[in-house]
Scaffold this motif. Structure first.
Motif, PDB file in Angstrom:
ATOM      1  N   SER A  43       0.849  -1.182   0.000  1.00 14.50           N
ATOM      2  CA  SER A  43       0.000   0.000   0.000  1.00 14.50           C
ATOM      3  C   SER A  43       0.887   1.236   0.000  1.00 14.50           C
ATOM      4  O   SER A  43       2.083   1.151   0.273  1.00 14.50           O
ATOM      5  CB  SER A  43      -0.914   0.018   1.227  1.00 14.50           C
ATOM      6  OG  SER A  43      -0.139   0.178   2.399  1.00 14.50           O
ATOM      7  N   CYS A  44       0.289   2.373  -0.331  1.00 15.01           N
ATOM      8  CA  CYS A  44       1.061   3.615  -0.425  1.00 15.01           C
ATOM      9  C   CYS A  44       0.182   4.764   0.068  1.00 15.01           C
ATOM     10  O   CYS A  44      -1.043   4.681   0.047  1.00 15.01           O
ATOM     11  CB  CYS A  44       1.503   3.846  -1.865  1.00 15.01           C
ATOM     12  SG  CYS A  44       2.505   5.326  -2.103  1.00 15.01           S
ATOM     13  N   ASP A  45       0.844   5.845   0.476  1.00 16.61           N
ATOM     14  CA  ASP A  45       0.112   7.022   0.937  1.00 16.61           C
ATOM     15  C   ASP A  45      -0.377   7.899  -0.210  1.00 16.61           C
ATOM     16  O   ASP A  45      -1.158   8.813   0.005  1.00 16.61           O
ATOM     17  CB  ASP A  45       1.020   7.897   1.810  1.00 16.61           C
ATOM     18  CG  ASP A  45       1.393   7.203   3.095  1.00 16.61           C
ATOM     19  OD1 ASP A  45       0.491   6.723   3.782  1.00 16.61           O
ATOM     20  OD2 ASP A  45       2.592   7.139   3.402  1.00 16.61           O
ATOM     21  N   CYS A  46       0.103   7.658  -1.419  1.00 12.59           N
ATOM     22  CA  CYS A  46      -0.142   8.643  -2.473  1.00 12.59           C
ATOM     23  C   CYS A  46      -1.595   8.582  -2.963  1.00 12.59           C
ATOM     24  O   CYS A  46      -2.311   7.599  -2.761  1.00 12.59           O
ATOM     25  CB  CYS A  46       0.842   8.444  -3.633  1.00 12.59           C
ATOM     26  SG  CYS A  46       0.433   7.096  -4.737  1.00 12.59           S
ATOM     27  N   VAL A  47      -1.996   9.662  -3.614  1.00 11.09           N
ATOM     28  CA  VAL A  47      -3.370   9.779  -4.089  1.00 11.09           C
ATOM     29  C   VAL A  47      -3.681   8.687  -5.112  1.00 11.09           C
ATOM     30  O   VAL A  47      -4.761   8.097  -5.112  1.00 11.09           O
ATOM     31  CB  VAL A  47      -3.600  11.172  -4.706  1.00 11.09           C
ATOM     32  CG1 VAL A  47      -4.988  11.259  -5.335  1.00 11.09           C
ATOM     33  CG2 VAL A  47      -3.442  12.243  -3.641  1.00 11.09           C
ATOM     34  N   GLY A  48      -2.694   8.405  -5.970  1.00 13.33           N
ATOM     35  CA  GLY A  48      -2.900   7.396  -7.002  1.00 13.33           C
ATOM     36  C   GLY A  48      -3.294   6.053  -6.418  1.00 13.33           C
ATOM     37  O   GLY A  48      -4.211   5.389  -6.909  1.00 13.33           O
ATOM     38  N   TRP A  49      -2.611   5.675  -5.350  1.00 14.74           N
ATOM     39  CA  TRP A  49      -2.923   4.384  -4.744  1.00 14.74           C
ATOM     40  C   TRP A  49      -4.265   4.448  -4.021  1.00 14.74           C
ATOM     41  O   TRP A  49      -5.100   3.555  -4.156  1.00 14.74           O
ATOM     42  CB  TRP A  49      -1.826   3.971  -3.762  1.00 14.74           C
ATOM     43  CG  TRP A  49      -2.007   2.545  -3.317  1.00 14.74           C
ATOM     44  CD1 TRP A  49      -1.497   1.436  -3.918  1.00 14.74           C
ATOM     45  CD2 TRP A  49      -2.784   2.081  -2.215  1.00 14.74           C
ATOM     46  NE1 TRP A  49      -1.920   0.305  -3.253  1.00 14.74           N
ATOM     47  CE2 TRP A  49      -2.712   0.676  -2.209  1.00 14.74           C
ATOM     48  CE3 TRP A  49      -3.545   2.718  -1.230  1.00 14.74           C
ATOM     49  CZ2 TRP A  49      -3.351  -0.103  -1.261  1.00 14.74           C
ATOM     50  CZ3 TRP A  49      -4.203   1.942  -0.284  1.00 14.74           C
ATOM     51  CH2 TRP A  49      -4.108   0.540  -0.294  1.00 14.74           C
ATOM     52  N   ARG A  50      -4.466   5.540  -3.285  1.00 13.43           N
ATOM     53  CA  ARG A  50      -5.681   5.605  -2.465  1.00 13.43           C
ATOM     54  C   ARG A  50      -6.932   5.706  -3.328  1.00 13.43           C
ATOM     55  O   ARG A  50      -7.987   5.196  -2.975  1.00 13.43           O
ATOM     56  CB  ARG A  50      -5.585   6.781  -1.485  1.00 13.43           C
ATOM     57  CG  ARG A  50      -4.415   6.626  -0.508  1.00 13.43           C
ATOM     58  CD  ARG A  50      -4.665   7.267   0.840  1.00 13.43           C
ATOM     59  NE  ARG A  50      -5.214   8.604   0.752  1.00 13.43           N
ATOM     60  CZ  ARG A  50      -4.496   9.702   0.550  1.00 13.43           C
ATOM     61  NH1 ARG A  50      -3.188   9.611   0.422  1.00 13.43           N
ATOM     62  NH2 ARG A  50      -5.062  10.867   0.489  1.00 13.43           N
ATOM     63  N   GLY A  76      -2.260  -0.573  -7.138  1.00 13.82           N
ATOM     64  CA  GLY A  76      -0.841  -0.253  -7.128  1.00 13.82           C
ATOM     65  C   GLY A  76      -0.597   1.162  -7.615  1.00 13.82           C
ATOM     66  O   GLY A  76      -1.514   1.851  -8.066  1.00 13.82           O
ATOM     67  N   CYS A  77       0.650   1.593  -7.508  1.00 16.06           N
ATOM     68  CA  CYS A  77       1.034   2.925  -7.973  1.00 16.06           C
ATOM     69  C   CYS A  77       2.507   2.848  -8.353  1.00 16.06           C
ATOM     70  O   CYS A  77       3.153   1.817  -8.188  1.00 16.06           O
ATOM     71  CB  CYS A  77       0.815   3.978  -6.882  1.00 16.06           C
ATOM     72  SG  CYS A  77       1.837   3.690  -5.424  1.00 16.06           S
ATOM     73  N   LYS A  78       3.056   3.949  -8.842  1.00 15.82           N
ATOM     74  CA  LYS A  78       4.456   3.910  -9.269  1.00 15.82           C
ATOM     75  C   LYS A  78       5.394   3.603  -8.087  1.00 15.82           C
ATOM     76  O   LYS A  78       6.474   3.039  -8.286  1.00 15.82           O
ATOM     77  CB  LYS A  78       4.843   5.226  -9.941  1.00 15.82           C
ATOM     78  CG  LYS A  78       4.616   6.466  -9.099  1.00 15.82           C
ATOM     79  CD  LYS A  78       4.786   7.732  -9.929  1.00 15.82           C
ATOM     80  CE  LYS A  78       4.466   8.980  -9.115  1.00 15.82           C
ATOM     81  NZ  LYS A  78       4.528  10.201  -9.923  1.00 15.82           N
ATOM     82  N   HIS A  79       4.955   3.968  -6.876  1.00 14.91           N
ATOM     83  CA  HIS A  79       5.807   3.712  -5.711  1.00 14.91           C
ATOM     84  C   HIS A  79       5.784   2.232  -5.312  1.00 14.91           C
ATOM     85  O   HIS A  79       6.810   1.668  -4.940  1.00 14.91           O
ATOM     86  CB  HIS A  79       5.363   4.583  -4.539  1.00 14.91           C
ATOM     87  CG  HIS A  79       5.213   6.025  -4.905  1.00 14.91           C
ATOM     88  ND1 HIS A  79       4.004   6.685  -4.861  1.00 14.91           N
ATOM     89  CD2 HIS A  79       6.115   6.925  -5.369  1.00 14.91           C
ATOM     90  CE1 HIS A  79       4.172   7.942  -5.268  1.00 14.91           C
ATOM     91  NE2 HIS A  79       5.445   8.114  -5.581  1.00 14.91           N
ATOM     92  N   THR A  80       4.597   1.635  -5.384  1.00 12.01           N
ATOM     93  CA  THR A  80       4.553   0.201  -5.044  1.00 12.01           C
ATOM     94  C   THR A  80       5.275  -0.617  -6.120  1.00 12.01           C
ATOM     95  O   THR A  80       5.822  -1.673  -5.821  1.00 12.01           O
ATOM     96  CB  THR A  80       3.105  -0.299  -4.878  1.00 12.01           C
ATOM     97  OG1 THR A  80       2.380  -0.090  -6.090  1.00 12.01           O
ATOM     98  CG2 THR A  80       2.393   0.404  -3.741  1.00 12.01           C
TER      99      THR A  80
HETATM  100 ZN   LIG Z   1       2.251   5.707  -4.373  1.00 12.99          ZN
END
Ligand SMILES: [Zn+2]
Length: 369
Positions: A43-50, A76-80
Motif C-alpha cells: 500500500s502507499c500514501d499517495c493519491v494514485g494508490w488511495r 498499485g502505484c508507481k511507488h509500489t
Molecule cells: Zn504511491
C-alpha cells in the motif's frame, strides 16, 4: 485489533520522497498477513494508490455497463512498483560494509539509541543506486544492519533527484526512516510487533471522501523535530537532546507511550524464560534510571540494576533497555552481574498493583522465514 502499521501488521518497505516537496514522503507498506501466505500486497500514501487510479477506467466501464471482463487489476502505484522490484531483488544478501563515521550510519545511530548497542560497529552495510520512477530520476539508499544476534534488517529510502541534496542533507532522513524501519523490523523478528508509527506521514485529504488516515503524527511532534538528529544541539528546532530522545521514544512506542505516561512502566515478557516479565519503570522527573522489577509467574522476585551510559538522555536509556530486552535479552542479562541484582523494593517502595502477565513471543517462525 485494527490492522495498522503500529500494530505490526505492516512493514515499511520503502520511504520515497515527493518530487514536488522535499518534506513530503510516501510510505510503501508490505502487508505482513499477505507475506505470510506468499503474496505481496503493498500500500502507499499517495493519491494514485488511495484512489485506485489504475483501476479507474475499468471501474468506469463497469459502471457504464460496458465491461463484462470482471478483471481485477491489483491496486498499485508507481511507488509500489518500485517497492515490488526492491522486494524481488534486494533479498537478504550482504551489502558492502561501512564505518560508523559514515554520515548515514552516524545519523541512524545517533537518532536511534538502541541501534548503537544492538548493531556492532562492523554491522552496517549500504548500497546506493540511481533509479527511475515514472521517468523521474531518484537516488536510492539501502541501509542494512546486522544485530548482535545475527538478525538482519534492511531499510530503503529514495530521494527525488530533483531536489538539491548532499550526503549531509540526506543523512537526517536516512537516519530517521532507516533507523525506524530497522528497529521496528528487529522487534518484529524477535516476536514483539510493538513497532511505533513511522517518523513522517503524508496524507492528503481527498475532496469528497474520507481519506484513510493511517498513523497520524503524535501531537507536539513537528516535522523539524522528527528530522532532527539526536545530540546535535544547534538544529534550529529549539529542542534539547532530552526532548528529542523523548520524541524518538514516543514515535517508536506509538500508543504504548501514553500507557507508559499513565502507569509509569511498561512490561516486557521474556523470550527466554516462560512466565518471566520485566517491568521497566520511569522516574516521573526523568532524571535518573529506575531499577527493573522482575516477575516470575506473577510474583515480584527481584530488581535488576542496569545503569545508563554516560551523557545519554534518560529516554534514550529507557528505549535502549526496552529494545535490548526484546531484541537481545541474553546480552542484556549477561551484563547484569551478580552485584547488580537486588532484593525487591531496593529502589523505591511503590507497591505493585498491576499484575505482570507473561505473553509468549509471536510470529518468530514467520519472521525468520
Ligand atoms: Zn504511491
Amino acid at each position: 485489533m485494527a490492522r495498522s502499521l503500529r500494530n505490526g501488521d505492516f512493514d515499511l518497505t520503502l520511504a520515497i520522497q515527493s518530487p514536488s516537496s522535499p518534506d513530503r514522503w510516501y510510505r510503501v507498506l508490505l502487508d505482513r498477513a499477505s507475506a505470510r501466505v506468499g503474496e505481496t500486497v503493498l500500500s502507499c500514501d499517495c493519491v494514485g494508490w488511495r484512489q485506485d487510479a489504475r483501476n479507474a477506467p475499468a471501474r468506469r466501464a463497469l459502471a457504464a455497463g460496458r465491461s463484462d471482463t470482471g478483471l481485477r487489476v491489483p491496486r498499485g502505484c508507481k511507488h509500489t512498483d518500485v517497492a515490488t522490484t526492491l522486494l524481488g531483488t534486494a533479498g537478504g544478501g550482504a551489502m558492502p560494509r561501512y564505518r560508523t563515521d559514515h554520515p548515514y550510519v552516524g545519523a541512524t545511530r545517533t537518532r536511534w539509541a538502541p541501534l548503537r548497542d544492538f548493531v556492532p560497529e562492523d554491522g552496517w552495510g549500504m548500497q546506493e543506486a540511481r533509479i527511475t520512477v515514472s521517468a523521474e530520476p531518484y537516488h536510492l539508499v539501502l541501509l542494512q544492519a546486522t544485530g548482535t544476534t545475527g538478525t538482519t534488517a534492511t531499510a530503503a529510502i529514495a530521494f527525488a533527484a530533483y531536489h538539491p541534496a548532499t550526503l549531509g542533507s540526506r543523512a537526517a532522513p536516512v537516519g530517521e526512516w532507516g533507523g525506524y524501519t530497522i528497529a521496528a523490523s528487529f522487534c518484529r523478528q524477535a516476536g514483539v510487533p510493538l513497532a511505533g508509527e513511522p517518523p513522517l506521514h503524508f496524507a492528503e485529504a481527498l475532496p469528497g471522501r474520507s481519506a484513510p488516515r493511517r498513523a497520524p503524527l503524535q501531537p507536539g511532534t513537528s516535522t523539524r523535530a522528527i528530522l532532527a538528529i539526536g545530540d546535535q544541539r544547534d538544529l534550529g528546532d529549539r529542542l534539547t537532546p532530552a526532548q528529542r530522545a523523548e520524541n524518538t521514544l514516543r514515535l517508536f512506542l506509538g500508543p504504548q507511550h501514553a500507557l507508559l505516561e499513565r502507569q509509569g512502566f511498561l512490561d516486557v515478557s521474556s523470550g527466554l524464560t516462560a512466565g518471566r516479565v520485566y517491568r521497566l519503570r520511569r522516574d516521573p522527573q526523568r532524571r535518573y534510571e529506575r531499577r527493573v522489577r522482575v516477575f516470575e509467574n506473577g510474583s515480584y522476585t527481584r530488581d535488576l540494576c542496569i545503569v545508563r551510559a554516560q551523557s545519554v538522555p534518560e529516554a534514550d536509556h529507557f528505549l535502549t533497555l526496552l529494545f535490548g530486552l526484546i531484541a537481545d535479552e541474553r546480552r542484556i542479562l549477561s551484563v547484569v552481574q551478580r552485584g547488580n541484582i537486588f532484593r525487591t523494593y531496593s529502589d523505591g517502595q511503590e507497591r505493585e498493583t498491576m499484575p505482570a502477565v507473561w505473553q509468549p513471543r509471536t510470529g518468530q517462525a514467520a519472521a525468520a522465514a
